[in-house]
Enzyme design. Structure first.
Site, PDB file in Angstrom:
ATOM      1  N   ASP A 180     119.518  41.853  49.424  1.00  0.00           N
ATOM      2  CA  ASP A 180     119.636  41.245  48.098  1.00  0.00           C
ATOM      3  C   ASP A 180     118.655  41.966  47.175  1.00  0.00           C
ATOM      4  O   ASP A 180     117.456  41.671  47.166  1.00  0.00           O
ATOM      5  CB  ASP A 180     119.329  39.756  48.155  1.00  0.00           C
ATOM      6  N   GLU A 191      19.216  64.690  35.251  1.00  0.00           N
ATOM      7  CA  GLU A 191      18.777  65.903  35.930  1.00  0.00           C
ATOM      8  C   GLU A 191      19.319  67.143  35.255  1.00  0.00           C
ATOM      9  O   GLU A 191      18.650  68.179  35.178  1.00  0.00           O
ATOM     10  CB  GLU A 191      19.187  65.860  37.398  1.00  0.00           C
ATOM     11  N   CYS A 214      20.519  37.850  39.669  1.00  0.00           N
ATOM     12  CA  CYS A 214      21.542  38.865  40.006  1.00  0.00           C
ATOM     13  C   CYS A 214      22.931  38.311  39.699  1.00  0.00           C
ATOM     14  O   CYS A 214      23.216  37.122  39.952  1.00  0.00           O
ATOM     15  CB  CYS A 214      21.432  39.257  41.476  1.00  0.00           C
ATOM     16  N   CYS A 253      24.812  38.075  43.731  1.00  0.00           N
ATOM     17  CA  CYS A 253      24.353  37.403  44.950  1.00  0.00           C
ATOM     18  C   CYS A 253      24.495  35.893  44.958  1.00  0.00           C
ATOM     19  O   CYS A 253      24.741  35.321  46.036  1.00  0.00           O
ATOM     20  CB  CYS A 253      22.889  37.766  45.207  1.00  0.00           C
TER      21      CYS A 253
END
EC number: 3.6.1.23
Length: 1726
Positions: free
Chosen positions: A739, A1351, A1483, A1486
């Site tokens: 078909d 230095e 410091c 510390c």
């Protein structure tokens, strides 16, 4: 002439006649020539006389013999002798008369009128061509003269030997020039009066040798000739006259044949009209058209040198044809050179091709006359082998019949055009017949359609003779009256005529042609024809059959072999057969074929008849005459021959089944041009391979019902019966009706198995009726028909359906075709073999059988063969490795209507080209389009997300090839691959990942989805895959031609070689391999002449340069703009002379803000630098490398940094160092060492070899010093095999740097200076600079905060203070190293303005000094004796004691450096507890590490090395060395730690060995239960060292409390010293060693002792305190007993009655007596 004396007389006559014309020929050669004439023409000796007609007949017979048997069967001198004798016999030659008349019309050269312009004589020949006049007094005897004639015949053989290759007489106008001398003599012999001036036309031999006498060894020079003529030849006058008439000189101005005038040769231009016509013929008719070939043959009679042939071919042919001609020309010359070498002819290969020492045109004038003939013959043969031009197909297709044009006029035009293009008359007629139908108008086509395959051209003309305008008008009126189209009326008339022909019986007999009877009853059918014999080919004595010949001798008396079977008649000879097929039409089998060689894999097949293929014809089936079946157990693979592919014939591969018994046919087409296939031409090959049978087969044999691997589909007539078909669906059989109107198949409910699942369909089913909610299969079903076609579908199920319906979902997979009587379909069916009113069938019998396979290019018709295939490999890019299989989906963003329309057009274009395909992929990447400057749109895809999921491939070519490495004096061909990415298919499994979607506005439709089939733009691995694919394609060429210099970069390919013939041969093979891999060469980008454009360079014969760049400065506004500009300059810098100091102003602009958009301005110095760059671009000249000559690396001492150049007569490549130095201070000689190392590296990288020599700007003494003191210098020359020199050539290019100041170390010495001033310097971070000069101290306070800077300040002051020689010592190794290099540092690379200023001042002072100085390093804080140590210590103390006004300041300084605790500061610096605590609290680091004391009992050692605890902690900031192994001596708290890359047993052992080397071996070692400590290897290690090893409780860290607290202390100390530390480089080893130093040496206990002092110090003999202690197990008190250790939270008591001490918690201990100074006692730091 049959007698011997008459033959000798004839030879003598010919010899005298030729000698009279100035040509000396050996009698032996004449005898051999006549013997060959007698063999070819047996009737010739019987004629008795020789005249011009007889001699022409002999020439025709010679040409026939040459055509049938080839040049091998014809002696090389035959045609030459025949031509010379023909000229002697032809006294009425029209050309001779024309030339004589022309010469008579010329005015007397002695009385030339003034109006005639003077003509300068040709230039004198080169010295090698000048001849010396012979001595006229010589005289020879008759015997000597005869011998001399024989030798002269050999000597003059080359003069006329070139005629051996000619096929006909030299009688055309174009051949007149070459035969000028011969014709002149012929005119004189014919009695034509020539001008009286003997200088104009001397009666000398026509071709005097113009080469030097030394060319022919052993021969005396020929006699001299009169001076050359000062007047023009006829050809020269014609050329001058054409120029005076205003003719334009074309491209052929370089075509000059060699002419001979007396004893001189000159080089004169050819008539440009002749060459112009040749060029027009090549363009209009093609280079191989008969008309063009005739002109080439005419041109070949001229004595053209090789350069002229090359120039002519270059001007007339296209680029590709010129390459093919040149390659074939070189091959022909090579063959001729081989023959010359074998025969002792001194014409070499280089002379024939005009190369090597004969490349110049002047040197090509010295050739032998025969050499020009060989050159012309090779050029003509190469021209004839050129392929037919494909463009001529279009010319033929344009020859079409007009609507009102008579058919015979149209055929005449068609034949005229074909005659100019094709030389084969038979093939031309075949093509003419085909085009006479295809190009006719519709009326003539309708009339010719039934006869197109049966009649010939004469039938076509007869049928269409009455078709004209009136005929068409009548057809139009009939169509209008019937209401039909004109074509339908023509078909109706054709069918009616066909029926009338079938009913009428008036057709004549096919045998005799008389009407009234048929051929079957014709009385003449059985009458035998009587044939009369001709001359007997055996004895040549009479006219009788050879089988009846009884003669024992031939006509010359030679004995003949006996005739086998004289009395019997043998069978008739069969058709001629060939080893590779059958050309006579007889039936052959596979067993009858022979292989070409022993190693041949396939059997060659040929066509059995002439065939003409055109592009319009599509694929055609060619018969081979070979039939099946194949040998048992084999199957055939039909492939094309490579030679056929080169000629443009496309052979479509096919499979020949083992059971196929029909004729094996070849499917061939000519897609590009018209191809003529001769009968017997090998075009295909059959490859037999083993037959492997797997799976199920149908129980039937193919026999001869189809050709190929599958049958054509059956065509079924529509009748009353339904077209049914049985299918097998999931192992069940179903029968249904075809078909074609059903979209989907439907199965009736009564046939549907009840066990198969089904579901309600979503959509409705419409047809003749309508079904709502139909049922549908729940799963895909697999169907299969009896022919093997299979597929899947999902059918509907309908109740009350009488039959099953097979819809288009099945029919499309089966390939079903529909046939209807429409004109369009009828045309297609007629092309496939359909006959009207007879149906389909191979034999035109109307029986429905499978059709013969004749597919068209547009894939229309019945039976489709895969036209897209050819015998080339299916290749694609390598598969990509992916990180994940997870799909990547990035939504497509919307596009505007304009961009969407552009995207749709681009997608359709890519879809049509096959670059993309529809997709259902789960991947998606967005696309977008951009508009280019040209206005065209470009399609792009954002593949960034996809690129993230793939494994990136490395770059196969990290750099750009340099043209400098191309061998010098090479021939070059440059090609460009067309759309390289789009010609390389992706791996099939990778295509889905590059899918994209095409959106729509307002979601009006679903997005159309596609995916790339080729390498997409924007994919990360596309360049790498492209490079690898192309490299694989050209790899066979590299292997076959190892000496070929082949450069491949992306889609650009360069071929170079010094042998042009080999280069073009390699180019031809390269094209084949690229084509086999699907790569396309852009024809318009094939470059064969200078200048070449390659990778941004312009290549010239001796030099090359970068393509000129115009620097745009108006847009330089931001950092990004300048960065791009300098990037472009840096790319071309290796090819320009641009020292670093020239570009420094531009480099300075890049400094500053790193934001790409930050503003920048072009300074005045920068503009000057840009001008220098433009000047360098204009003056660039980079040359190619000549590998046969020496070249080297030159180091030029330019300011700021040295410049290197690889040099050979001219620069090969410039070498520069980076603009940013790797170190802040580098001496000039260190930079020279760096550029030497870089130059050696680039020489090896680009040229594959070390530079033969290196030229450096240092003398030998300086080089010795550098090898002694410079490590980098020694490394730069390590393993260098070449020569080191310091002599530069006298080249201005290399001398430009000699004027620059170049500094070598002079002031700074490497060794101390005797009796010089002694100086010590030191600097502190507090800004104090100390200086000691001969024991006198000086100090100064500076604002610098760095000790090194201070230095440097002190050193600068020393240089200013001490002008004489001195020795300076300092404890800073950095400062000493800088001072030893600063004198010769060209660029100070530091970014600190303070350091830069000090270094500059020191360098200036050193350059101005007169006396040397020495800078030495001395170790600080050394306990060694001596004045140097004492002086350095004094300078060090001087920087501290001045400002340390109190101990508190000293403690603060120490804490800033080491971060000790307050207790240690109090004891070390003798300050109060509160002052120490304030220092720690103030410091910044510390206070955050304060820890609370933890109380507990943990066993400790009673003496050093009594008990150790070992563990591993992790510090991530150390990277790979994050595993820190820690050991602690529990008696003294002395810490030992080492860094490792792991915590396995071997790392633990390494750590302990390190600890043993510094602290000794412990008696007891306690660790945790880690695998590194519990292994057998570790246990054996402890046992070997006699260490008692024990572990704690598993998963309980309290047993390792001491070492655990040590971990915390180490980590806290590392964090304290992490910030603001400038003492050392921040390496893990330095940080850990510093922390251990603080914890072991600077952390003090209550007695002021450090852990190191407690570990190595002397044992104290003080009295032990007594205590009472409580046993926690019995709750009983004991004592008093002495205390060995009193720690924080624990006490070690030694009971008097016990063998070992006891560790007791501090809370269970009571003092038995008062301890001294108990109120001031503190706990242990732990």
């Amino acid at each position: 002439m049959g007698h011997t004396h008459s033959r000798q007389l004839f030879v003598h006559m010919l010899s005298v006649m030729l000698k009279h014309r100035g040509i000396t020929v050996s009698k032996t050669k004449l005898i051999n020539f006549l013997s060959f004439i007698e063999e070819v023409c047996p009737w010739f000796p019987r004629e008795g006389t020789v005249n011009l007609e007889t001699w022409k007949k002999v020439g025709e017979q010679i040409r026939t013999h040459y055509t049938l048997h080839g040049p091998e069967k014809v002696p090389v001198e035959t045609l030459s002798f025949w031509t010379l004798i023909r000229d002697c016999l032809d006294f009425d030659n029209d050309e001779l008369k024309r030339l004589g008349n022309l010469l008579k019309q010329e005015e007397d050269p002695l009385h030339t009128p003034d109006s005639v312009p003077s003509y300068d004589p040709p230039p004198p020949p080169p010295p090698s061509l000048k001849m010396h006049p012979s001595d006229n007094d010589d005289s020879l005897s008759s015997t000597d003269e005869a011998e001399l004639d024989e030798e002269a015949a050999k000597y003059h053989q080359e003069d006329w030997g070139f005629l051996a290759q000619e096929k006909g007489a030299l009688t055309s106008k174009d051949e007149l020039v070459e035969c000028f001398k011969n014709l002149t003599i012929a005119l004189q012999n014919a009695g034509i009066q020539l001008p009286s001036n003997n200088n104009t036309f001397p009666s000398a031999p026509p071709f005097p040798p113009a080469y030097t006498p030394t060319v022919m060894a052993g021969l005396d020079p020929p006699p001299g000739f009169p001076p050359p003529s000062k007047h023009m030849s006829p050809l020269q006058k014609a050329l001058r006259q054409a120029q005076r008439l205003g003719e334009v000189v074309s491209d052929f101005s370089l075509a000059f044949p060699v002419f001979e005038n007396n004893n001189q040769r000159y080089y004169e231009s050819l008539p440009f009209k002749q060459l112009k016509e040749l060029k027009i013929a090549c363009s209009q008719y093609g280079p191989t058209a008969p008309f063009t070939i005739a002109m080439i043959e005419s041109l070949g009679t001229q004595a053209l040198p090789p350069n002229d042939w090359k120039q002519t071919a270059r001007a007339c042919l296209s680029g590709g044809d010129y390459l093919l001609w040149k390659s074939e020309f070189f091959e022909q010359c090579a063959r001729i050179a081989d023959v010359n070498r074998q025969q002792g002819i001194q014409t070499s290969y280089e002379m024939l091709i005009g190369e090597g020492p004969y490349q110049a045109t002047d040197t090509q004038l010295n050739f032998l006359p025969g050499a020009y003939a060989q050159i012309s013959n090779a050029a003509r043969q190469a021209w004839k082998k050129l392929p037919s031009s494909s463009t001529k197909t279009e010319d033929l297709s344009k020859v079409r019949q007009g609507p009102d044009e008579p058919y015979q006029d149209f055929v005449a035009r068609l034949l005229d055009t074909i005659g100019k293009i094709m030389s084969d008359e038979k093939a031309g007629m075949v093509l003419a017949k085909q085009l006479a139908f295809e190009n006719a108008n519709s009326a003539c086509q309708a009339a010719l359609r039934p006869y197109r395959k049966k009649g010939d051209l004469s039938d076509f003309i007869r049928i269409c003779a009455d078709i004209g305008p009136s005929y068409m008008q009548g057809i139009a009126m009939a169509a209008a009256l019937q209401g039909k189209s004109i074509k339908e009326v023509l078909f109706q008339q054709q069918a009616r005529n066909k029926k009338g022909l079938q009913k009428s019986g008036n057709s004549g007999c096919f045998v005799c042609g008389q009407p009234g009877h048929r051929a079957a009853v014709c009385p003449q059918k059985h009458q035998t024809s009587v044939n009369t014999p001709n001359l007997c080919p055996r004895c040549k004595k009479g006219k009788h059959w050879a089988r009846d010949c009884r003669s024992k001798t031939d006509v010359q008396g030679n004995p003949l072999p006996p005739v086998s079977g004289n009395l019997g008649e043998g069978p008739a000879p069969g058709p001629e057969t060939m080893l590779w097929g059958n050309t006579a039409g007889s039936k052959r089998t596979i067993a009858d074929l022979c292989r070409a060689t022993r190693g041949s894999a396939g059997l060659d097949l040929c066509a059995t008849s002439y065939t003409v293929l055109t592009p319009e014809m599509g694929v055609q089936t060619l018969a081979t005459g070979v039939f099946g079946p194949l040998p048992p157990g084999t199957v055939g693979l039909l492939l094309g021959r490579s030679s056929a592919s080169l000629k443009g014939i496309l052979i479509h591969p096919g499979v020949i089944d083992s059971d196929y018994t029909g004729e094996i046919k070849i499917l061939a087409s000519a897609p590009n041009k018209i191809i003529v296939i001769n009968a017997g031409q090998r075009i295909a090959q059959l490859l037999l391979v083993p037959l492997v049978i797997q799976g199920k087969t149908i129980n039937r044999d193919r026999q001869d019902k189809g050709f190929g691997s599958s049958d054509a589909y059956w065509v079924q007539n529509v009748t009353e019966a339904r077209p049914e078909l049985e299918l097998r669906i999931n192992a069940n059989f179903f029968r249904g009706v075809l078909d074609t109107g059903a979209d989907i198949s439907v199965i009736s409910d009564k046939y549907w198995p009840t066990t198969w699942p089904k579901q309600m369909a979503i959509s409705t089913l419409q047809g003749i009726g309508q079904t709502t909610n139909p049922e549908q299969s729940s799963s895909l079903l697999t169907w299969k028909d009896k022919d093997g076609h299979t597929g899947q579908f999902k059918p509907y199920i309908l109740p009350y359906l009488p039959v099953n319906l097979w819809g288009r979902d099945i029919l499309s997979k089966m390939g079903v075709y529909l046939y209807s009587p429409s004109p369009t379909v009828t045309d297609l069916m007629l092309d496939q073999g359909l006959l009207p009113n007879q149906g389909l069938g191979k034999q035109h019998q109307g029986i429905i059988l499978p059709l013969d396979l004749k597919p068209n290019q547009d894939r229309k018709g019945l039976g489709c063969f895969p036209l897209g295939t050819s015998d080339s490999p299916v290749t694609h890019a390598d598969p990509i490795d992916w990180k994940s299989e997870e799909p990547v989906w990035v939504d497509q963003w919307p596009l505007t209507q304009e961009k969407l329309s552009a995207a749709q057009q681009l997608v359709q274009e890519q879809l049509r080209l096959g670059h993309i395909e529809p997709s259902t992929s789960a991947w998606n990447s967005p696309i977008f389009v951009i508009k280019k400057k040209s206005g065209k749109w470009r399609l792009l895809q954002d593949l960034r997300k996809v690129n993230e999921t793939m494994m990136h491939m490395g770059a196969l070519q990290p750099g750009l090839p340099t043209p400098s490495a191309i061998p010098d004096k090479s021939y070059i061909i440059v090609i460009d691959l067309k759309d390289c990415f789009y010609t390389i298919p992706l791996a099939p499994q990778d295509c889905k990942r590059f899918a994209f979607s095409l959106p729509s506005v307002n979601f009006k439709e679903p997005m159309q989805r596609y995916q790339w089939r080729v390498l997409p733009q924007g994919m990360t691995n596309s360049p790498t895959l492209c490079q690898k694919f192309v490299a694989t394609a050209i790899a066979p060429v590299r292997q076959r031609f190892p000496q070929l210099y082949l450069v491949h970069y992306m889609d650009d390919i360069l071929l170079a070689h010094t042998d042009e013939h080999l280069l073009y041969q390699a180019f031809s093979i390269l094209k084949q391999h690229l084509s086999l891999n699907g790569l396309v060469i852009a024809d318009e980008k094939i470059q064969t002449h200078f200048p070449y454009n390659y990778l941004g360079f312009s290549l010239y014969p001796r030099v090359y340069n970068t393509q000129l760049v115009k620097l745009q400065t108006d847009h330089l506004k931001t950092l990004n703009d300048f960065q791009k500009l300098l990037g472009d300059i840096n790319w071309i810098r290796p090819y320009l002379k641009l020292p670093t100091y020239t570009l420094q102003p531009l480099f300075d602009i890049l400094k500053g803000d790193s934001d790409p958009a930050s503003p920048r301005t072009l300074s005045l110095e920068g503009r000057t630098a840009l001008q220098s760059i433009e000047e360098a671009i204009r003056q660039q000249q980079i040359t190619y490398c000549d590998y046969q000559r020496s070249w080297g690396l030159y180091i030029l001492p330019t300011p700021r940094a040295p410049t290197g150049v690889l040099y050979q007569d001219k620069p090969l490549r410039w070498i520069y160092l980076s603009a940013t130095p790797t170190k802040h201070l580098l001496p000039y000689y260190e930079l020279v060492a760096k550029i030497i190392a870089k130059g050696r590296h680039e020489a090896i990288q680009y040229f594959g070899m070390e530079p033969p020599f290196i030229c450096v700007p240092y003398a030998l003494e300086q080089q010795d010093w550098l090898f002694q003191f410079s490590d980098n210098w020694s490394i730069a020359f390590a393993n260098y095999p070449g020569q080191i020199t310091h002599h530069y050539p006298s080249d201005k290019l290399l001398q430009f740097a000699s004027s620059h100041a170049f500094i070598f170390p002079k002031i700074v010495r490497r060794q101390p200076i005797p009796e010089a001033t002694l100086i010590f310097t030191d600097g502190s971070s507090n800004g104090t600079a100390a200086l000691i000069i001969n024991h006198q101290t000086y100090y100064a306070q500076t604002s610098f905060s760095s000790a090194q800077v201070v230095e440097l300040f002190a050193v600068h002051q020393a240089l200013l203070t001490v002008p004489t020689s001195f020795n300076l010592f300092t404890d800073s190794s950095y400062v000493v190293g800088a001072l030893q290099m600063i004198e010769t540092v060209p660029i100070i690379g530091t970014t600190s303005p303070e350091v830069l200023n000090l270094f500059t001042l020191i360098q200036q002072v050193l350059h101005c000094r007169q006396h040397p100085c020495f800078f030495g390093h001395i170790r600080a804080h050394s306990t060694l004796p001596g004045a140097l140590v004492q002086g350095n210590h004094t300078a060090d103390v001087l920087t501290k004691q001045v400002f340390f006004q109190s101990a508190i300041d000293a403690a603060r300084k120490s804490h800033d450096l080491h971060h000790q605790n307050s207790h240690s500061l109090r004891l070390q610096f003798k300050i109060s507890r509160e002052a120490a605590r304030q220092i720690v609290k103030s410091c910044s680091t510390c206070p955050q590490f304060f820890v609370l004391p933890q109380y507990g009992v943990n066993p400790r050692g009673l003496r050093p090395n009594h008990l150790w605890q070992t563990d591993v902690t992790h510090i991530p900031q150390f990277g790979r060395l994050k595993y820190v192994h820690v050991s602690i001596d529990t008696f003294s708290n002395f810490l030992m730690a080492s860094l490792h890359t792991g915590e396995s047993t071997r790392h633990c052992i390494q750590h302990l060995l390190f600890c043993f080397s510094t602290s000794g071996i412990p008696q007891t070692l306690k660790t945790d239960n880690g695998p590194g400590y519990t292994s057998r290897s570790f246990q054996r290690f402890c046992l070997s060292f006699q260490i008692h090893h024990k572990t704690g409780i598993p998963y309980n860290p309290q047993g390792q409390g001491i070492v655990e607290r040590a971990h915390q202390r180490i980590k806290h100390q590392l964090l304290k010293q992490k910030k603001g530390n400038e003492l050392y480089s921040p390496s893990p080893h330095n940080a850990l060693n510093h922390a251990l130093y603080v914890l072991n040496f600077l952390t003090l206990d209550t007695e002021g002792n450090s852990a190191a002092q407690r570990f190595w110090g002397e044992r104290s003999s003080c009295k032990k305190p007594l205590v009472r202690w409580k046993d926690p197990l019995t709750n009983l008190w004991y004592g008093p007993d002495p205390v060995l250790i009193w720690g924080r939270g624990h006490v070690c008591v030694f009971p008097q009655d016990a063998e070992a001490p006891r560790w007791i918690p501090e809370r269970l201990v009571r003092a038995a007596e008062e301890l001294p100074d108990a109120s001031d006692a503190t706990h242990d730091p732990e």
